[in-house]
Design a protein around this motif. Structure first.
Motif, short mmCIF file in Angstrom:
data_model
loop_
_atom_site.label_atom_id
_atom_site.label_comp_id
_atom_site.label_asym_id
_atom_site.label_seq_id
_atom_site.Cartn_x
_atom_site.Cartn_y
_atom_site.Cartn_z
N ASP A 25 0.75 -1.19 0.26
CA ASP A 25 -0.17 0.06 -0.02
C ASP A 25 0.87 1.18 -0.04
O ASP A 25 1.78 1.46 0.78
CB ASP A 25 -0.92 0.07 1.15
CG ASP A 25 -2.24 -1.03 1.08
OD1 ASP A 25 -2.32 -1.37 0.03
OD2 ASP A 25 -2.66 -1.26 2.20
N LEU A 27 1.09 5.58 0.54
CA LEU A 27 0.30 6.49 1.53
C LEU A 27 -0.97 6.99 0.62
O LEU A 27 -2.12 7.38 1.20
CB LEU A 27 1.22 7.65 1.82
CG LEU A 27 0.63 8.57 2.93
CD1 LEU A 27 -0.23 8.13 4.01
CD2 LEU A 27 1.52 9.94 2.96
N ALA A 30 -3.91 4.66 0.73
CA ALA A 30 -4.62 4.75 2.34
C ALA A 30 -5.25 5.90 2.44
O ALA A 30 -6.45 5.78 2.95
CB ALA A 30 -3.38 4.60 3.26
N ILE A 142 -5.15 9.69 9.11
CA ILE A 142 -4.49 8.61 8.41
C ILE A 142 -2.90 8.52 8.06
O ILE A 142 -2.45 7.55 8.23
CB ILE A 142 -5.26 8.57 6.75
CG1 ILE A 142 -6.76 8.05 7.09
CG2 ILE A 142 -4.52 7.53 6.05
CD1 ILE A 142 -7.41 8.37 5.87
N TYR A 146 -0.62 5.77 9.42
CA TYR A 146 0.29 5.09 8.32
C TYR A 146 1.82 5.17 8.98
O TYR A 146 2.56 4.19 8.85
CB TYR A 146 0.13 5.78 6.94
CG TYR A 146 0.85 5.52 5.96
CD1 TYR A 146 0.24 4.31 4.90
CD2 TYR A 146 2.18 5.61 5.56
CE1 TYR A 146 0.87 3.89 3.86
CE2 TYR A 146 2.72 4.95 4.51
CZ TYR A 146 2.05 4.01 3.53
OH TYR A 146 2.82 3.60 2.53
N GLN A 150 4.69 2.24 10.29
CA GLN A 150 5.89 2.12 9.74
C GLN A 150 6.93 2.05 11.00
O GLN A 150 7.76 1.36 10.89
CB GLN A 150 6.19 3.12 8.66
CG GLN A 150 5.64 2.83 7.36
CD GLN A 150 6.31 3.56 6.17
OE1 GLN A 150 6.54 4.68 6.53
NE2 GLN A 150 6.34 2.93 4.89
N PHE A 215 -4.49 2.21 12.40
CA PHE A 215 -4.63 2.20 11.19
C PHE A 215 -6.14 1.77 10.70
O PHE A 215 -6.63 2.43 9.72
CB PHE A 215 -3.56 1.39 10.45
CG PHE A 215 -3.48 1.60 9.15
CD1 PHE A 215 -2.69 2.56 8.43
CD2 PHE A 215 -4.37 0.73 8.28
CE1 PHE A 215 -2.33 2.63 6.92
CE2 PHE A 215 -4.20 0.74 6.85
CZ PHE A 215 -3.34 1.74 6.22
N VAL A 219 -8.32 4.17 8.58
CA VAL A 219 -8.41 4.12 7.19
C VAL A 219 -9.90 3.45 6.84
O VAL A 219 -10.51 3.48 5.77
CB VAL A 219 -7.19 3.53 6.72
CG1 VAL A 219 -7.54 3.11 4.96
CG2 VAL A 219 -5.84 4.38 6.81
N PRO A 223 -3.77 -2.29 7.09
CA PRO A 223 -2.48 -2.25 6.18
C PRO A 223 -1.94 -3.48 5.52
O PRO A 223 -1.98 -4.62 6.04
CB PRO A 223 -1.27 -1.68 7.16
CG PRO A 223 -1.68 -2.29 8.67
CD PRO A 223 -3.29 -2.40 8.57
N LEU A 226 3.29 -1.52 3.80
CA LEU A 226 3.22 0.02 3.50
C LEU A 226 4.62 0.38 2.86
O LEU A 226 5.58 0.24 3.30
CB LEU A 226 3.05 0.58 4.82
CG LEU A 226 1.86 0.35 5.56
CD1 LEU A 226 1.80 1.17 7.08
CD2 LEU A 226 0.59 0.41 4.81
N ALA A 229 6.54 6.54 2.60
CA ALA A 229 5.77 7.67 2.45
C ALA A 229 6.62 8.70 1.78
O ALA A 229 7.68 9.15 2.06
CB ALA A 229 5.21 8.07 3.46
#
Length: 462
Positions: A25, A27, A30, A142, A146, A150, A215, A219, A223, A226, A229
């Motif tokens: 996914d 950013l 998401a 979000i 996210y 991470q 998350f 969202v 997830p 990820l 970003a």
């Protein structure tokens, strides 16, 4: 800088923590999913549509109002005076019916209705800014969720690598103990460090579970790996960012519209002291089909209301002053928020620079101490301490990298540009004007436009 230091100092273990899977996914994905499936956004969009209807209702008050009424009455009477002694009177029944069609049209009310319409329009604009503010809150949550996933994933991977390394150190200490190179104390230290590492790994895994839960709440789904970003595109200076915020931030614009609403409400309250003129008419038909038509003009004005009208005017002025104070306070708060966001960004960047040097030095120290330990010049405790220093430095660097990315998006939110449109998300951006354009002329339910509105609302409600 963040992307360069990752390859220089984190090594194979940390690289596994921060390098995204091949299919992961992003950013943007998401954010798009959360934007399209946010109950909070749906709620505030509905509130905006309700505010749009207030404009339609205010406009409808200036149009002719036509209504009808019908009634049937049963009346009885007893003829007691003419009845014979010892007998009851004869009851008589009378049924009467009538129907009335009436109409009225407001001709003049001193401007109350017009000021009311303008105030409702300004309130719609303020509500739109409120919706934009909610959109920023949803998207910022979000981004936060996210990045925290991470961060937690990286910490878990660091702890796993640390656990593997300490396991190797324990085995090495046991081997050296068997040949008499170290004492039982060295083995015990390694065993204690291993137990501590397992405990800390369990703690970080718990943190990852919590981050995933957040998350999912932000969202709307879990997830699926990820990707890294991208950095947010922010103004180059604090002064430029604050200037943008003063022009575009939804809180400031909403407060400005609130002042406009308050000023219009003053004019509306003052208009209540003026005469009101209406055109009226009616047609009535009774059960004998006798009809009566009436048309006339009605004028009325309050002469004395016990001070109520004067109080309403003063109240409206006080609300105007409060709205102005809120605008001033909001502007200052937004400017402070922008400054704080840039401060966080500067701190994160400085931390990355310092942590990069710290990790590099800790790596060199750890490699040297481990080699010296193999030669018998260092103890197991020295190696374990060096390993902990390296782990702490790597964790600080990872956290600083996450903080830098987060701070960029905090800056975007602080200046009012953390929106689906500004970010270019792959979504159908909600148009707050579309529904307003359908209802601004106050269409009747039986009109073509009214039926189209019914279809729109039915589609929204699915």
């Amino acid at each position: 800088m963040r992307r360069i230091v990752g390859s220089l100092i984190l090594g194979a273990g940390l690289a596994a923590a921060v390098v995204a899977p091949a299919r992961a996914d992003t950013l943007a994905q998401a954010l798009a999913y959360g934007y399209e499936n946010s109950g909070l956004l749906d709620q505030n969009r509905a509130l905006l549509r309700a505010a749009d209807e207030d404009v339609a209702q205010a406009i409808g008050a200036l149009r002719p109002i036509i209504s009808w009424s019908a009634q049937t009455a049963l009346s009885t009477s007893s003829a007691l005076r003419d009845a014979a002694p010892g007998t009851n009177g004869v009851d008589s029944f009378d049924v009467s019916s009538s129907a009335t069609l009436s109409a009225s049209l407001l001709l003049y009310d001193g401007g109350q209705s017009r000021y009311g319409i303008d105030a409702q329009k300004a309130l719609v604009l303020s509500t739109r800014e409120g919706l934009r503010g909610v959109e920023q809150q949803v998207l910022q949550r979000i981004v936060q969720a996210y990045m925290e996933v991470q961060r937690a994933s990286a910490f878990v991977e660091l702890r796993r690598n640390n656990l593997r390394l300490i396991t190797q150190e324990l085995r090495a200490a046991q081997d050296r103990f068997e040949v008499g190179e170290v004492t039982r104390t060295d083995v015990s230290l390694a065993e204690a460090a291993l137990a501590s590492a397992r405990s800390l790994l369990a703690s970080e895994e718990g943190g990852l579970t919590q981050a995933i839960a957040e998350f999912r709440a932000a969202v709307g789904r879990n997830p699926d790996g990820l990707a890294q970003a991208p950095d947010a595109r922010i103004p180059g200076s604090l002064a430029e960012a604050q200037a943008i915020a003063r022009r575009e931030h939804p809180s400031i614009k909403g407060a400005q519209y609130a002042v406009t609403v308050a000023e219009l409400n003053i004019a509306r309250a003052e208009a209540t002291t003026r005469p009101e003129l209406s055109l009226t008419g009616s047609i009535s038909v009774d059960d004998n089909f006798d009809d009566e038509e009436q048309i006339g003009i009605r004028m009325q004005q309050s002469i004395y209301s016990g001070g109520q009208l004067a109080s309403q005017i003063r109240q409206a002025k006080a609300n105007r002053d409060a709205a102005r104070g809120d605008l001033l306070n909001t502007s200052r708060t937004v400017e402070q928020t922008v400054a704080n966001a840039y401060s966080l960004l500067s701190v994160a960047r400085a931390s990355i620079e310092a942590s990069t040097r710290e990790v590099r030095a800790a790596q060199v120290a750890f490699d040297g101490l481990r080699e010296e330990a193999r030669l018998g010049a260092r103890t197991t405790l020295d190696v374990l301490n060096a390993e902990q220093d390296l782990l702490d430095a790597r964790a600080t660097l990872v956290s600083a990298q996450i903080d830098e990315t987060l701070a960029g998006y905090v800056v975007l939110a602080a200046i009012g540009r953390l929106t689906a449109e500004q970010l270019g998300l792959p979504v159908q951006v909600y148009d707050p004007v579309a529904y307003y354009n359908l209802v601004r002329n106050a269409p009747a339910a039986t009109s073509a436009q009214g039926k189209a509105l019914d279809r729109v609302l039915e589609a929204i409600g699915r």
